[in-house]
Design an enzyme around this catalytic site. Structure first.
Site, PDB file in Angstrom:
ATOM      1  N   GLU A 566       0.826  -1.218   0.000  1.00 11.41           N
ATOM      2  CA  GLU A 566       0.000   0.000   0.000  1.00 11.41           C
ATOM      3  C   GLU A 566       0.854   1.259   0.000  1.00 11.41           C
ATOM      4  OE1 GLU A 566      -3.103  -0.131  -0.607  1.00 11.41           O
ATOM      5  OE2 GLU A 566      -3.114  -2.318  -0.508  1.00 11.41           O
ATOM      6  N   GLU A 618       0.235  -3.349 -10.253  1.00 10.90           N
ATOM      7  CA  GLU A 618       0.086  -4.155  -9.043  1.00 10.90           C
ATOM      8  C   GLU A 618       1.206  -5.190  -8.938  1.00 10.90           C
ATOM      9  OE1 GLU A 618      -1.856  -3.816  -6.519  1.00 10.90           O
ATOM     10  OE2 GLU A 618      -3.101  -2.194  -7.302  1.00 10.90           O
ATOM     11  N   ASP A 622       3.709  -5.651  -5.842  1.00 15.77           N
ATOM     12  CA  ASP A 622       3.929  -6.937  -5.167  1.00 15.77           C
ATOM     13  C   ASP A 622       5.420  -7.238  -5.047  1.00 15.77           C
ATOM     14  OD1 ASP A 622       1.287  -7.539  -4.676  1.00 15.77           O
ATOM     15  OD2 ASP A 622       1.016  -8.723  -6.488  1.00 15.77           O
TER      16      ASP A 622
END
Length: 716
Positions: A566, A618, A622
């Site tokens: 995040e 994303e 990760d």
């Protein structure tokens, strides 16, 4: 005169005789001094040797490791043993090693959310003498009424018939005399939360002040009847839906012939409206005033219906709305207008039958069973996996949480997120944040100006965890949901809660700086761009993702990796073309291309399909999140030199770290929403792990094993 490190001279003295007898003579002094020097050198040699030995032991054996045998650790051990498949080699398929048990792989986030609801159930079922009329008393009373199926069965369809009378009745029951379409629609929207032809809700407009705007969307039909479906399936769906509507009409005491006629016309209306629907990506977003919408879709009295729904928000014909797919609304208005002229009684029945379906959770078992059977048959016809029946307690917990959010939020946080847990979570977040700041110092694609700006953004970011501000709404604390009335039937109580919730939503949007609400028992984490804050719900920081008594490897690998992911959302714009003018564009694009190729080299189960091109951001988060968290974990081990691990797993702390990271990502690989920006669970595990040299080292992976690819990417 002696050095402080030398031993005291007392042992050299004789225990007998006067003091002078122990003193050296002038002739013997040099020899004694030589002995002292030799002794000092010997001690220094031993000290250096011991230090070298300690460094060697630490570098080769790591920190001092103990087995965690506490109840929370043993419970976590049982979870890990139940979920994994140790017959699979971790270096070839770590997803199956961690997630692939003999049963169906469970989504870790969904499983944790179910456990949080179970905790809410225990809270709601605990005997508590709350003051009469208090917020807690109303919440607990609602849950008890929802669980009291004997009282709901005894009331039968009576409360629902009363609702139909309030709406003007219908031809099926034989007591319908007149019809005012917009009056019925206004009541359905404002008093019953039912939107038969379109949806209307408040959304924060994308401005610094988060100004609320009314958004008009396409409706959600219980059965989307689109004729481009295979004809055989379409016909079967129509038959199943007709059977369901006939059941509803019969349960409400309607004449079978009239019920059949009205049900068939209702399906015809649904089918014709469904033809106007377009996929989400093909729905243009337009800004129009209420007056303009009234001209384009005149069958609806827009100002009257919206004003009743969003009271006390001031509306006028000049107010701007956000409309998705204006073409659908114009087609819908033409259809409704023609039905008003020729088939007004069928239009009324169509709206009431839809309302009955919406209210089925508050009705007796016959209505609920009819709805459940329809859903199961539709799932079979469309090839979707049959969903297990939801227990009654879970439905009641969900409804209680929806209607009494502030009260249950405060009770959940008090029960599940105490002060020691909050402190441990904040310390973990601080470690992750420090690791990110450290990594920013050596990114090759950032120049000094971009690096300083990035570090400044990380330094200024705030984190929110614990009880949200909205749980402390003063009117709810002091007055206890004044709109909620504990009526004689559960349906009446349910409808009272529907109205109270709608009024509360409108009031919250009218407050300055409205922000997204997160249920504390939900499993949520996100970065708010407008507030520059990372939000972590208390429901996320629960076992098996986080616990102060867990080995650090578990907390860093599971909750820590989510925090790092995040935090990297802060820099999404930097990774877009032209998003970082002060960066080395070639180096940045090269790193992104490396990530894309890295994931393309990884395989997936045969039936899994997803949009690879839409997951690059994303995937980058990760990979970077795992690297940042691993660095933070290593630093914490250096500082404290003690670690625990789980017994009987045969995993070192570093191996446990990677296993805990992967445990969070477990999920069914074939159930991938095409709009989901994340990769399927196997790739969310294999992508970052195969890019990490430490994994290959600690699991002794052979060269060119799937989890030990020769080419690795360094974006973050």
């Amino acid at each position: 005169m002696h050095s402080p490190s030398l031993p005291p001279p007392c042992p050299l003295l004789s225990p007998q005789g006067p003091l002078e007898e122990g003193l050296p003579t002038a002739r013997s002094f040099p020899r004694t001094w030589t002995q002292w020097v030799l002794m000092v050198l010997l001690l220094l040699g031993l000290l250096v040797g011991f230090s070298v030995l300690c460094v060697y032991i630490f570098q080769n054996s790591g920190p001092y490791v103990l087995s965690c045998e506490t109840p929370v650790c043993l419970d976590l051990l049982d979870r890990y043993l139940a979920s994994g498949n140790t017959s699979v080699a971790p270096c070839s398929d770590f997803f199956s090693f961690v997630c692939g048990n003999a049963n169906r792989t469970r989504n870790s986030f969904q499983a944790l959310e179910e456990e949080n609801k179970g905790r809410l159930r225990r809270i709601l079922e605990a005997p508590s003498p709350w003051p009469p009329g208090s917020a807690e008393e109303k919440a607990f009373q609602f849950y008890r009424s929802c669980m009291d199926m004997d009282a709901i069965e005894a009331a039968g369809a009576g409360p629902l018939r009363q609702v139909i009378e309030e709406l003007g009745g219908w031809r099926i029951s034989g007591n319908w005399t007149s019809f005012d379409f917009n009056r019925t629609l206004r009541l359905l929207m404002s008093q019953y939360g039912h939107f038969p032809f379109f949806r209307a809700n408040l959304q924060p407009l994308r401005t610094p002040l988060q100004t609320p705007i009314i958004q008009i969307d396409q409706p959600e039909f219980a059965v989307p009847l689109k004729q481009e479906q295979e004809q055989k399936i379409y016909a079967q769906m129509v038959r199943e839906y007709l059977t369901y509507l006939n059941q509803l009409g019969t349960l409400l005491g309607g004449d079978p012939d009239k019920v059949q006629e009205h049900a068939a016309l209702s399906i015809s209306i649904t089918s014709r409206l469904s033809q106007f629907l377009r996929p989400l990506e093909e729905q243009p977003e337009q800004m129009v005033t209420i007056a303009q919408l009234q001209e384009m879709a005149p069958a609806i009295n827009w100002l009257s219906c919206l004003q009743a729904t969003f009271t006390p928000m001031p509306l006028s014909p000049s107010l701007t709305l956000m409309v998705r797919d204006l073409e659908y609304l114009t087609n819908m208005s033409q259809l409704v207008g023609s039905l008003q002229l020729r088939h007004s009684e069928f239009l009324q029945s169509h709206m009431i039958l839809g309302l009955v379906g919406t209210l089925s959770p508050a009705l007796d078992s016959k209505f609920q069973k009819a709805r459940q059977e329809l859903n199961q048959k539709l799932q079979q016809l469309t090839g979707r996996q049959l969903m297990p029946q939801t227990p009654r307690w879970m439905k009641c917990v969900k409804e209680t949480g929806t209607f009494f959010q502030p009260t249950l939020a405060a009770l959940f946080v008090q029960e599940a997120f105490n002060l020691p847990t909050q402190r441990a979570a904040m310390e973990l977040f601080s470690d992750i944040k420090d690791a990110l700041l450290n990594r920013l110092q050596r990114l090759p694609w950032m120049n000094e100006k971009a690096r300083k700006e990035a570090q400044d953004r990380v330094t200024r970011v705030r984190v929110k965890m614990g009880a949200p501000e909205w749980t402390l709404e003063p009117e709810l604390v002091t007055q206890g949901y004044p709109e909620v009335q504990l009526g004689p039937s559960f349906l009446q109580l349910y409808l009272s809660c529907v109205r109270a919730l709608q009024a509360r939503k409108v009031r919250s949007f009218l407050q300055p700086f409205h922000s997204r609400r997160v249920f504390p028992w939900g499993v949520d984490a996100y970065y708010s761009v407008s507030d520059h804050v990372v939000v972590l719900s208390p429901g996320l920081l629960q076992p098996p993702f986080f616990h102060p008594g867990y080995p650090r490897a578990v907390n860093f690998g599971a909750a820590g990796s989510i925090m790092a992911h995040e935090l990297l959302h802060i820099f999404y714009k930097l990774l877009l073309p032209g998003g970082c003018p002060d960066c080395d564009a070639d180096a940045l694009q090269g790193a992104l291309l490396c990530v894309e190729r890295h994931y393309a080299a990884l395989s997936l189960p045969g039936e899994t399909s997803f949009n690879r091109s839409g997951t690059i951001l994303e995937n980058a988060a990760d990979i970077g999140g795992l690297a940042i968290t691993l660095q933070a974990y290593h630093k914490r081990l250096l500082l404290q030199q003690r670690e625990t691990t789980l017994p009987r797993l045969g995993l070192s702390p570093e191996q446990l770290f990677f296993r805990s990271y992967a445990q969070v990502m477990c999920g069914e690989p074939r159930l991938q929403d095409p709009r989901d920006p994340h990769s399927p669970p196997p790739l969310r595990i294999h992508g970052p792990i195969s890019n990490t040299q430490d994994f290959a080292t600690h699991f002794s992976c052979p060269e060119e094993a799937l989890m030990n690819l020769s080419s690795r990417c360094e974006l973050w």
